[in-house]
Structure formats: C-alpha cells, structure tokens
Enzyme design. Structure first.
Site, PDB file in Angstrom:
ATOM      1  N   SER A  88       5.318 -19.869  -1.027  1.00 30.68           N
ATOM      2  CA  SER A  88       5.314 -21.323  -0.854  1.00 30.68           C
ATOM      3  C   SER A  88       4.727 -21.986  -2.092  1.00 30.68           C
ATOM      4  CB  SER A  88       4.478 -21.765   0.371  1.00 30.68           C
ATOM      5  OG  SER A  88       4.965 -21.186   1.549  1.00 30.68           O
ATOM      6  N   GLU A 114       0.826  -1.205   0.000  1.00 35.87           N
ATOM      7  CA  GLU A 114       0.000   0.000   0.000  1.00 35.87           C
ATOM      8  C   GLU A 114       0.862   1.258   0.000  1.00 35.87           C
ATOM      9  OE1 GLU A 114      -3.186   0.636   2.734  1.00 35.87           O
ATOM     10  OE2 GLU A 114      -3.815  -1.475   2.709  1.00 35.87           O
ATOM     11  N   ASP A 161      -5.915  -9.974   1.412  1.00 36.26           N
ATOM     12  CA  ASP A 161      -5.645  -8.611   1.848  1.00 36.26           C
ATOM     13  C   ASP A 161      -6.236  -8.384   3.237  1.00 36.26           C
ATOM     14  OD1 ASP A 161      -5.042  -5.973   2.136  1.00 36.26           O
ATOM     15  OD2 ASP A 161      -6.181  -5.261   0.408  1.00 36.26           O
ATOM     16  N   ASP A 169      -4.881  -2.924   6.238  1.00 38.44           N
ATOM     17  CA  ASP A 169      -5.175  -1.611   5.654  1.00 38.44           C
ATOM     18  C   ASP A 169      -4.524  -0.537   6.498  1.00 38.44           C
ATOM     19  OD1 ASP A 169      -6.587  -2.225   3.383  1.00 38.44           O
ATOM     20  OD2 ASP A 169      -8.567  -1.999   4.281  1.00 38.44           O
TER      21      ASP A 169
END
Length: 822
Positions: free
Chosen positions: A262, A195, A334, A337
């Site tokens: 991974s 971000e 996600d 924030d």
C-alpha cells in the site's frame, strides 16, 4: 431432399427457440436477485426509522438515529450488494469451501482448519468492547434481515452464483465478522513464506555468504517522516498560510511477493497550499471482481464517516470523518515465526519442550466434500502454535525427519480486539485519540497514517512479538521450538511500536518501506515490502514546498520506475552504442533497436509505450540467468525482479559479481555477457508473443489488470461477463503499483494493485475524493458491477462528501427501513 431440408430447418429453429428460452430463463432467475434500492421495509430489528440513500455512484449513505441502526443498515447494504462475496469469505475462514466446490478446495480447508481461525474468532467475540459487540450484533441483524427478505420474496437466492452452488445460507453471526478480519490477516501475511524461502535458498547455495545478495536487507536507517523542506532546498522558506484556499482463486494465502502492500502519506498545514492537512491512501490487494473494497458512509453519534469497508466487517477501515482522516499500509512487522518441533521417538503424539516431552493439544475435524466421502484430520497444537503439515508452504523441504513445524503468529489470538480498534478509530476526533484507539489492535500489523485538522502522524499498529536477544535465527529462519531462547516472550508494549507524530518536516508516509533502524529485538522486521517506490515518493514529496489535493493525486498515479532509471545504466553500460553496425534482420540489429529505445526512455511505465515491456522482459530474463545455475528449480520461486540483487551484482558489492559466472561452464562469463544474453532471451520471448516490431509494442497489452471473478472467472462464455480486463500503466516498483503475476504464460499481468484510492483535504473536506477498482455491486448483471472500473483505470475519482443533501440530490434509490407501528 426438400423434406429433409424442411425438417432440418424445423429442428434448427426449435433449437434456437429452446436456446432463447433457456437464456431468458437464466436471465430472469439471475435478475431476480438484483437488489431494489427504492423501497420501504418494515422490521422489528431497527429501533427507529433508518434511511439508506444511494448516491449516483451507488455509495450507500446510511442515516439513522442510533449507532446500532446505522450498523444494521451497513449489514443490510453489504448483503444487498455483496452477499456471495460475504458467504464465500465466511466459508473460507471456516474451512468449508469443499462442501460447495469439491476436492479442488480441500487443501484450503485443511489449512484453515489447522489454523483454527474460526474457533479463534468465536472465542474473540467476548473480548470486544461493549460498543463493538453492539455493532457486531446489529450488523449481523442487518445481514440476516436481507437473507430473510430474499427467502420470503423469492429474490433469486440473493446472488446469481447461488443458483450454481445451491447451499443453505446460515444466519450471519458476530463471529463471522471477526473471522473475515482474521482472513484478511492471512491474506496480508508474508513472513512465513520468506522464512521458508530463505531456509531453502540457504540450503541450495554453495556459498552461504551469497544469501545476502539474493535476499538482501533493506539499506538505510528507514524513512517515515521527511526532513524540513528548507533543509533540502537552500534559501527555501517555510510557507506561511494567510488564508485557506478553496494459487486457487479462492485461496487466501498470497504467494511470495503478493502479500500486503500500500501507499499512504500526509502533509501538515504548513506543507499544504490550502492551509489544511492532506492525506492520501491506496491499499494494495489482489485484484478481483468484485473488488475487495466497498464504499459506504455511516452517520454515527460521533459524526459522519465515509470511506472503504470490506463486506463482512462493520467498520470504515480507511477513510475520513469531518475531523479525521486515516489510512493503512502493510507494516511488514515480523509477527510470524516457524518453529521446528522434535517428536518423541518413543511416542509421536508428544513433542519436545524446554521441560521435556509434552503431548500435543489435539482435536478431530471432519471436512465434508461435495460428491465425495468426508475426510477427518487431526488438528495439533504446540505451545508455539498450530502444527502445519509438510504439504503446506513447502514445509517438508526444510523439516528434518522426526520433526514437525508449528506456526507462531499474532493473528492466532483467542482475544483479538482488532475490530474493536477499528470501531474506535471511526469515532476518534483527533490524531491523539486515533493513536490511542489503535492500542488494542493486534493483527494484521499496519502503518496507521492519520491527519486531523492540525496534526499528522504515522504509527505502526499491531502486536509486536518480544523475541529473546539470544534467539538463534532472530525470526529470519525456522528455529528450534524446544529451545527457550527461540520462543516468544510475550509482546512488546504498544509504546514500543515506532511512531512519528507532528514531524518538523511536515510530511509522513509509507510505501511498505523500512521505517526504522533499531537493534534486535526491537528491530520491527528484517523483511520489508519496498526499497524502490520510496525513492520516487521522497523525490515527489520534497520536489515542492507545498502540496495540494491534486499533487497528492498525481503522486498516487505516478508511473515512473526508480528501478528502471537506476538499473538500466548499470546493466547496459557496456552495451549502449558499442559494437559494429548490424544488417537489418539480424539478432544484433534487433538488440540495437531495443537498446536505442531504452536509451531515450525516462522510466515511465506507461501502458502505451514499448520500453516498459522491453525493460521488464530484459530484467526478468537477466535475473533468471544469474540465479538459475546456482539455485536450479528453486529459481522458479523468485518470480519477481529484486532490484537490490541486480544492483549488488553489477556493482560487485562484496564480490556479488560471482553470480554472473555460470558455474557449470568452462569459460568465465562476465556481467556484460549475461546482460547481452538476457537481452536476446527477452527479445525472443517478446517477439514470440507480441511481434518483432519493437516500436509498436504496448506495455498495456502485457500488463492487463485482471479483475477476475474468483469462482466463475474460468467458466467458458460466462467469463466474458464476469471478468474485467484492462490495459494499465505502472508496474512492480511504481507508486501507481500494478504488481505482476510473475508466473505462467503472462508473467506481466497486473494482479495486485490499489483496489481503493482516497485523497482527503481538510481545508475543504467535501472536496476529498475516492474510487474503487470495479463497482459497488457483486452482481454481474448490475450496472454498478464495473461502473468505476474505467474511472479507476484512467486515474479518476468520485467525490467524498458527508453532505446528505448532495447524496439525495442525485440518488439512484432510497431504502427506508422502519420499525413496526405500535
């Protein structure tokens, strides 16, 4: 003169004797902490007799009559072999490293205190289910029994490092294990950095439309379950099985590009030559000595389980039982924030909310610093999360005056039940039970790949924030924290997480690639960890109708770079076999030799070949030339090749070829010009470091795996004993991933790779295999400190058997732990 020489000889002899005595004393003190594996210990902390049988690879097989005793044994074994690693992880999570290491680690402590992870871990203890609470307590008792034994028997403080950094060792608590689990979430988190970089890049670019070039979205609809083999190969028939066949080294914050990664994939019975399901998993983390991973086998009431543990956590996190195999890959969900919070101009102790200004929740925290005065920091929390100062993550560069930044993150839960989920998965007997057990898992978000004897599945597990469909940034950029549409609206139900159960095609897998295409806010993520390895994986999986354990091993160790195969024809299209012959010794001649080598190369990142080094240096130089004039110093943050960016530029997708023109120069440069100049840059760089004989170059000389001790790795002389360095194949975008550092004088060092590899075949479970990247012991004088390192480098494995008799047959020691006699 003779007298002087005589005295000089006496002095020299005396110094040699003193040196030998000093070395002998150091060796004696250090060797005292080497654990003894063949012994009997009596303690009231166990309910019944317990055995820790260490097989010939020093993998402890912990055999007890109750689950509590078995978890006690795991804690004891962890403390025998990895005590220093455990207490360092605990101190990191507590924000108390500076008490030992001084001012060098103050910034780490400040960050961990502001995140308040240890307090959250303490609060999460009460949220665990009864079985996990018992496991945590028994595990802590095992660790503390070893600590008591060290103190009572003067066993060298338990680890050589503790002589150099002498601090009291506090008893292990259940909260310590939960704190280590939260610390792993921090190591795997990367959305916050993304971000901030996206915001900084957006501010730096003259044309914001170009943001989609340098930070491209992963294309396609997502890949998790592959289609039927018969759909891809005309005439192919479904295989019918008739009969089964036999920054600071201690910083937990990963730099961008070095967070979690991974591989994992599974095959159903009809895609397996043996008639049993198959599963392969290799989690990728930063390399270190000792490895993050520790192998163990537990004999629980639900059955035996074997696989990879992380010292400090009482669970097999990746591995198998007789009935089930499970693997993990970073999901890139996600779950972070950054919120920009506006301060009250009349009272900086308040911040703006949808309902007006509100006081921060605050608390003072004192950080003790070795040899310096302590410092006091004020922890501040908003409704959105903890406030992070501008000194962390370059937040100051995107925070307006009169504002601060707060972090929203699922791992900052005071009721984190992720460890309970891990304990439940160990006891699951089927895919259905495993997926049900993972419902209470919170963070870090993972793709859970599971296989029982009949079914395979992949599911994204972890809390998925529910964002408002009106969110201004959709989680891609820092957003205004006082606007209600930007705030999280709780979490989506577990059923919303993508799942792929028993797919028709018989293959599921993940390489950190995009798994699903769904509209925001059910999108899962806009940022993914891979767009390249998945291409090679699809080809290997669909290249044969049925798979075997060996074909899964072959895929884990595959070193062919899809990126090299796809990009070299693009960037070299106007350079290969063009131009006039150049005299020997000229720059043009050297360029010709490099292009000739690359034109005949198949993209295999083999450590013994020169082409991978030429390719990597060329693409690194090319990306830097493309972005440097537009981004300036910010270009230093783009430490790794972004293949999709280079492809967009050279295919001129949406006008992306504009990156090839140097804005500050009068001529208009073409992409061919940039490719030629970058190749010359790369050749100069290579010649300065590795010589001008291109045919004699070795990728492995640049791509050395750096299993370095996090504390002693930079100590002169000692570093030769504690660090493990190896020439390795693979690269950033190969299935055998060896992620490069991207910075410094050695940008191609292998710093992030598969610390654990496991392949499980449920037609014959005891033929399953695994390996870790160093050895079981964290003691550098132990023969088990690096005994698996060469196996790992060569792509070899050790057996993964639940047969206790096989473990006993070649045991290097059996520890018997008994309750007191009545």
């Amino acid at each position: 003169m003779a007298l002087i020489i005589q005295w000089l000889l006496r002095i020299a002899g005396g110094l040699v004797i003193l040196a030998v005595l000093a070395v002998s004393l150091v060796y004696f003190l250090a060797s005292r902490s080497l654990p003894e594996y063949e012994k009997t210990l009596v303690t009231p902390a166990v309910l019944s007799p317990l055995e820790i049988v260490r097989d010939n690879a020093n993998v402890p097989h912990i055999l007890g009559q109750t689950d509590q005793d078995v978890f006690f044994g795991l804690g004891y074994a962890h403390a025998q072999d990895r005590l220093w690693q455990m207490i360092t992880l605990r101190r990191t999570a507590q924000g108390r490293l500076s008490e030992i290491f001084g001012s060098a680690t103050v910034d780490i402590d400040k960050l961990l205190r502001r995140l308040d992870m240890y307090t959250l871990a303490q609060q999460s203890v009460s949220a665990q289910d009864a079985a996990t609470t018992a496991a945590l307590r028994a595990y802590a008792n095992g660790v503390n029994t070893r600590i008591d034994e060290i103190n009572a028997s003067s066993l060298g403080r338990g680890a050589p490092e503790l002589f150099m950094f002498s601090q009291p060792i506090a008893p292990w608590q259940p909260a310590d294990s939960l704190a280590v689990q939260k610390l792993m979430a921090l190591q795997l988190a990367g959305h916050l950095q993304d971000e901030i970089l996206r915001a900084r890049t957006s501010l730096a670019l003259r044309d914001e439309k170009r943001l989609a070039d340098i930070l491209p979205d992963a294309p396609g609809a997502g890949v998790a379950a592959l289609p039927e083999y018969a759909q891809l190969v005309p005439g192919a028939q479904r295989y019918a099985v008739t009969q089964p066949a036999p920054t600071h080294p201690l910083s937990p914050v990963a730099r961008r590009g070095l967070a979690g990664a991974s591989n994992a994939w599974a095959a159903a019975r009809d895609r397996s030559a043996s008639g049993g399901t198959l599963l392969a998993n290799d989690p990728h983390l930063g390399l270190s000595a000792p490895s993050v991973w520790y192998l163990a086998r537990l004999e629980l009431s639900s059955g035996g389980v074997i696989g990879g543990t992380i010292p400090g956590i009482p669970a097999i996190l990746v591995g198998r039982s007789d009935a089930l195999g499970w693997g993990l890959t970073s999901a890139y969900l996600d779950d972070q924030d950054l919120f920009i919070e506006e301060l009250n101009p009349n009272n900086p102790e308040e911040y703006r909310t949808p309902d007006g200004y509100k006081p921060f929740a605050t608390r003072k925290s004192i950080i003790q610093i070795k040899d310096e005065n302590p410092i006091t920091i004020t922890l501040r929390w908003t409704d959105n999360g903890p406030v992070l100062p501008g000194t962390h993550y370059d937040i100051a560069s995107i925070t307006p005056t009169g504002h601060v930044a707060a972090l929203g993150w699922t791992a900052l839960s005071p009721a984190d039940t992720s460890t309970s989920a891990a304990v439940r998965i160990m006891g699951a007997q089927s895919v259905e039970q495993a997926l049900k057990a993972a419902e209470i898992y919170i963070s870090p978000a993972q793709n859970l790949t599971v296989a029982d004897r009949d079914t395979i599945a992949l599911k994204v597990v972890g809390a998925m924030p529910r964002r408002d469909s009106r969110s201004q940034s959709r989680g891609r950029l820092p957003s205004l924290g006082w606007r209600s549409e930007n705030r999280w609206q709780g979490m989506f139900p577990y059923a919303s997480n993508p799942a792929f159960v028993a797919p028709v095609g018989g293959i599921v897998g993940n390489t950190n690639n995009k798994v699903v295409e769904r509209p925001f806010p059910l999108h899962v993520s806009f940022e993914w960890g891979d767009s390249q390895r998945v291409q090679r994986w699809q080809r290997l999986m669909q290249g044969r109708q049925v798979h075997t354990r060996d074909s899964f091993v072959e895929a884990q160790l595959d070193t062919v770079s899809f990126s090299a195969r796809s990009l070299l024809p693009l960037i070299g299209a106007d350079l290969w076999f063009t131009g006039e012959a150049a005299p020997e010794g000229t720059r043009e001649r050297q360029r010709y030799r490099a292009l000739s080598l690359l034109s005949e190369w198949n993209g295999e990142m083999n450590e013994h070949l020169p082409e991978p080094l030429l390719y990597a240096a060329w693409l690194r130089a090319l990306q830097d030339r493309l972005i440097r004039d537009d981004l300036g110093p910010l270009a230093d943050e783009y430490t790794h090749l972004e293949p999709l960016f280079v492809e967009r530029v050279f295919r001129d997708v949406d006008g992306a070829s504009i990156w090839c023109d140097v804005a500050q120069s009068a001529p208009v440069e073409t992409c061919t010009d940039m490719a030629r100049l970058a190749l010359d840059d790369a050749l100069i760089w290579v010649e300065e470091r590795y010589g001008s004989q291109l045919e004699s170059l070795r990728w492995g000389d640049a791509h050395q795996a750096t299993h370095d001790h996090q504390v002693l790795g930079d100590v002169p002389l000692l570093r030769f004993f504690v660090n493990i360095r190896q020439s390795t194949s693979g690269g950033d975008n190969t299935l055998q991933r060896g992620r490069t550092s991207g910075k410094g004088d050695n940008p191609f060092q292998n710093v992030h790779a598969a610390g654990y590899r496991g392949v499980y075949d449920f037609a014959d479970p005891d033929s399953s295999v695994f390996v870790i990247s160093t050895g079981q012991s964290g003691h550098f004088l132990s023969r088990y400190y690096d005994d698996m390192a060469q196996l790992w480098r060569r792509g070899e494995y050790i057996p993964m058997s639940l047969d206790a008799d096989l473990a006993r047959a070649a045991a290097v020691g059996v520890t018997r732990i008994l309750p007191p006699q009545n």
